[in-house]
Structure formats: C-alpha cells, structure tokens
Design a protein around this motif. Sequence first.
Motif, PDB file in Angstrom:
ATOM      1  N   LYS A 119      -4.215 -10.939  13.517  1.00  0.00           N
ATOM      2  CA  LYS A 119      -5.280 -11.744  13.218  1.00  0.00           C
ATOM      3  C   LYS A 119      -5.112 -11.837  11.442  1.00  0.00           C
ATOM      4  N   ARG A 120      -5.268 -13.002  11.062  1.00  0.00           N
ATOM      5  CA  ARG A 120      -5.362 -13.625   9.826  1.00  0.00           C
ATOM      6  C   ARG A 120      -4.271 -13.639   9.041  1.00  0.00           C
ATOM      7  N   ASN A 121      -3.089 -13.378   9.858  1.00  0.00           N
ATOM      8  CA  ASN A 121      -1.672 -13.452   9.413  1.00  0.00           C
ATOM      9  C   ASN A 121      -1.385 -12.448   8.186  1.00  0.00           C
ATOM     10  N   PHE A 122      -2.202 -11.571   8.182  1.00  0.00           N
ATOM     11  CA  PHE A 122      -1.787 -10.176   7.102  1.00  0.00           C
ATOM     12  C   PHE A 122      -0.502  -9.713   7.601  1.00  0.00           C
ATOM     13  N   TYR A 123      -0.031  -9.099   6.244  1.00  0.00           N
ATOM     14  CA  TYR A 123       1.354  -8.352   6.429  1.00  0.00           C
ATOM     15  C   TYR A 123       0.892  -6.769   5.384  1.00  0.00           C
ATOM     16  N   PHE A 124       1.282  -5.886   5.974  1.00  0.00           N
ATOM     17  CA  PHE A 124       1.054  -4.629   5.303  1.00  0.00           C
ATOM     18  C   PHE A 124       2.525  -3.780   5.247  1.00  0.00           C
ATOM     19  N   VAL A 125       2.431  -3.648   3.960  1.00  0.00           N
ATOM     20  CA  VAL A 125       4.055  -3.006   3.741  1.00  0.00           C
ATOM     21  C   VAL A 125       3.747  -1.498   3.199  1.00  0.00           C
ATOM     22  N   ALA A 126       3.934  -0.339   4.021  1.00  0.00           N
ATOM     23  CA  ALA A 126       3.608   0.818   3.621  1.00  0.00           C
ATOM     24  C   ALA A 126       4.478   1.746   4.090  1.00  0.00           C
ATOM     25  N   PRO A 127       4.358   3.134   3.633  1.00  0.00           N
ATOM     26  CA  PRO A 127       4.687   4.040   4.594  1.00  0.00           C
ATOM     27  C   PRO A 127       4.294   4.396   5.852  1.00  0.00           C
ATOM     28  N   ASP A 128       5.109   4.795   6.863  1.00  0.00           N
ATOM     29  CA  ASP A 128       4.299   5.025   8.397  1.00  0.00           C
ATOM     30  C   ASP A 128       3.956   6.561   8.380  1.00  0.00           C
ATOM     31  N   ASN A 129       2.610   6.703   7.663  1.00  0.00           N
ATOM     32  CA  ASN A 129       2.192   8.096   7.760  1.00  0.00           C
ATOM     33  C   ASN A 129       0.484   8.011   8.092  1.00  0.00           C
ATOM     34  N   SER A 168       0.734  -1.044   0.044  1.00  0.00           N
ATOM     35  CA  SER A 168      -0.062  -0.065   0.068  1.00  0.00           C
ATOM     36  C   SER A 168       0.750   1.331  -0.069  1.00  0.00           C
ATOM     37  N   VAL A 169       1.000   1.950  -1.116  1.00  0.00           N
ATOM     38  CA  VAL A 169       1.964   3.135  -1.333  1.00  0.00           C
ATOM     39  C   VAL A 169       0.895   4.346  -1.516  1.00  0.00           C
ATOM     40  N   ILE A 170       0.631   5.066  -0.622  1.00  0.00           N
ATOM     41  CA  ILE A 170       0.251   6.308  -0.566  1.00  0.00           C
ATOM     42  C   ILE A 170       0.998   6.999   0.305  1.00  0.00           C
ATOM     43  N   ASP A 171       1.919   7.954  -0.487  1.00  0.00           N
ATOM     44  CA  ASP A 171       3.073   8.264   0.158  1.00  0.00           C
ATOM     45  C   ASP A 171       3.475   9.857  -0.306  1.00  0.00           C
ATOM     46  N   ALA A 172       2.851  10.829   0.027  1.00  0.00           N
ATOM     47  CA  ALA A 172       3.252  12.125  -0.284  1.00  0.00           C
ATOM     48  C   ALA A 172       4.706  12.469   0.418  1.00  0.00           C
ATOM     49  N   GLY A 173       5.169  11.880   1.513  1.00  0.00           N
ATOM     50  CA  GLY A 173       6.367  12.061   2.220  1.00  0.00           C
ATOM     51  C   GLY A 173       7.367  11.199   1.887  1.00  0.00           C
ATOM     52  N   VAL A 174       7.364  10.466   0.757  1.00  0.00           N
ATOM     53  CA  VAL A 174       8.577   9.697   0.120  1.00  0.00           C
ATOM     54  C   VAL A 174       9.805  10.598   0.128  1.00  0.00           C
ATOM     55  N   GLY A 175      10.807   9.911   0.785  1.00  0.00           N
ATOM     56  CA  GLY A 175      12.112  10.297   0.771  1.00  0.00           C
ATOM     57  C   GLY A 175      12.253  11.384   1.958  1.00  0.00           C
ATOM     58  N   SER A 176      11.442  11.611   2.652  1.00  0.00           N
ATOM     59  CA  SER A 176      11.495  12.471   4.041  1.00  0.00           C
ATOM     60  C   SER A 176      11.759  11.411   5.149  1.00  0.00           C
ATOM     61  N   SER A 177      11.681  12.063   6.404  1.00  0.00           N
ATOM     62  CA  SER A 177      11.779  11.113   7.435  1.00  0.00           C
ATOM     63  C   SER A 177      10.991   9.951   7.698  1.00  0.00           C
ATOM     64  N   ARG A 178       9.839  10.168   7.253  1.00  0.00           N
ATOM     65  CA  ARG A 178       8.673   8.954   7.725  1.00  0.00           C
ATOM     66  C   ARG A 178       9.457   7.680   7.006  1.00  0.00           C
ATOM     67  N   THR A 223      12.504   9.591  -4.376  1.00  0.00           N
ATOM     68  CA  THR A 223      10.967   9.800  -4.875  1.00  0.00           C
ATOM     69  C   THR A 223      10.360   8.411  -5.361  1.00  0.00           C
ATOM     70  N   PHE A 224      10.857   7.261  -5.538  1.00  0.00           N
ATOM     71  CA  PHE A 224      10.320   6.312  -5.799  1.00  0.00           C
ATOM     72  C   PHE A 224      10.595   5.057  -5.106  1.00  0.00           C
ATOM     73  N   HIS A 225      10.382   5.073  -3.760  1.00  0.00           N
ATOM     74  CA  HIS A 225      10.389   3.884  -2.801  1.00  0.00           C
ATOM     75  C   HIS A 225       9.496   2.846  -3.265  1.00  0.00           C
ATOM     76  N   GLY A 226       8.197   3.277  -4.256  1.00  0.00           N
ATOM     77  CA  GLY A 226       7.414   2.166  -4.551  1.00  0.00           C
ATOM     78  C   GLY A 226       8.088   1.149  -5.330  1.00  0.00           C
TER      79      GLY A 226
END
Length: 267
Positions: free
Chosen positions: A84-94, A65-75, A126-129
Amino acid sequence: MIAFFTDWGNDSYYVGVCKAVMKTINKNAEIIDVLHDTRKFDPKINAHILYRFSKDFPEGTIFLSVIDAGVGSSRKPIILKAKKRNFYFVAPDNGLLTLVAEEYGIDKLIEINNEKYYFRKRYSTTFHGRDIFSPVAAYLSKGVPIEEFGSEINTINLFRYKAPEIKNDAIEGEIIFFDTFGNVQTNIPAELGETLFKKDDEIMIHFENKKFKAYYERVFSDVLPGELLIHPESSGYLEIAINQGNAKEFLELSSEGVEVVLRKETY
C-alpha cells in the motif's frame, strides 16, 4: 522524501553525519527528521510510533528507521516495499517493521548485501546507520530499483503483542508507550471505543491489579484540571490522559507492554 527516525538523540553528531551522507549521494533529497529522542534500544515501542507517524506521510515516502541495538550482529539490514501507498522502509530486521508490515502489506523484501551501495567498503560494525542504511535510502530516493540492493528474502522478524478486542463488555488491549506529556498511549483503535462508550461515560481502567476511574471524552478540557480521561488521540487510538497533568505518574506506570482493560462503570 526520506523520513528519518532513530533513537540516537540530538546531542551527538550521528544524525547530522547520516544526513550529510544522504546529501552526498543525492543533493536533492528531501529529508524530514521525524524523531530522534525516543525510547532507546526498543523496537517494539518504536514499531508503534513508526506506524502512527507513517500514516501522515505521502505516497512513495522512504522511511529510514534505525533503532538497532543489534548493530553488527547477525540481524539483517533490510528494505521492505509495502503493497500500500508505495512506501519503502529501510531498517534492521529486529521487529521494528512488525506493524507497518501488517498494516500496509509486504510487496517485496530485500536483504541489503550489495556492498556497491554502502558508503564505505570498510564499513563500520557499529554505525550501519551511516554506512549502510543512509546510503541505501539516498540511492532509493534517486530511483535505484529495490532489487539492486541485495537478495530477496521471504520473511522478517515480527514481535507478539496483545491485539485489542472486545471481551465481556470491556475492551482489552495494551499500553504501548508514553508521550512527553505523560499521556498513556494504548493500541486500542478509537473506533473500538466508540462501539462501547459514549461521551461522559465513566470508565474503569484495570491493569496490574489496580483500577482507576476516568471519563470518556473528546478533548482534555472536557474534564477538570487533574481529572483522568480517555479519548481518541490524533492518530486514531485511545489515549489515557490527565487534563494538565501526567497520567503515567498518576497511574504509577513504570513500563510499557502492560495489558489494560477498559470497562464502562454501571450502577
């Protein structure tokens, strides 16, 4: 399975390149494009969308999940493993993971900082995705343990929102997003509506010093074309809609995050 969710749109090469990166790492990866045309730069709205569609995915899904206006910043780029459900979420911490963290619980949090699993040593700012999130999702799909990707952390960023509640014989909640038909999505669980309302009840919708009358129904065709209704939508929340119309335009709503009150009309 990797569920791929971004705000990049489908009119650029970004989505295709990230899928190519994932397939380079794991040619057998199953990648589902959930949504790429969503509200840009807004983690709060997309947090609600992420939680809603995640409920329909099988156990063990990896949500990229990449909604990431702060890409490249300190986030931080992070992985959240749910209880629950053994889900994994890969994302920016925003704040994007606010609702899935609350609803599924947090088993483990990792800041992605092991560059061994980046796509390029000289990764783009600028392209951490492409260079961070996509390869990590692909390696996860190959069974690489979550601990390999970086340092364990204790907390993530969470946003505040108006929690739905029954108050003074009315339901208070928040308007969280609009779908492509102009239907107005609230964060009010359908079961909360069932506690106060029944089919064909007249309901007054209050927000921003305005009020509108609607009917509490099950399906769009329970009212005439052009009439306003409130009903439980497919992911289990109350939706404000117009039969064959655009409720967002009718209610003159310009933005999300508006507090809303639903009250049964009495005579």
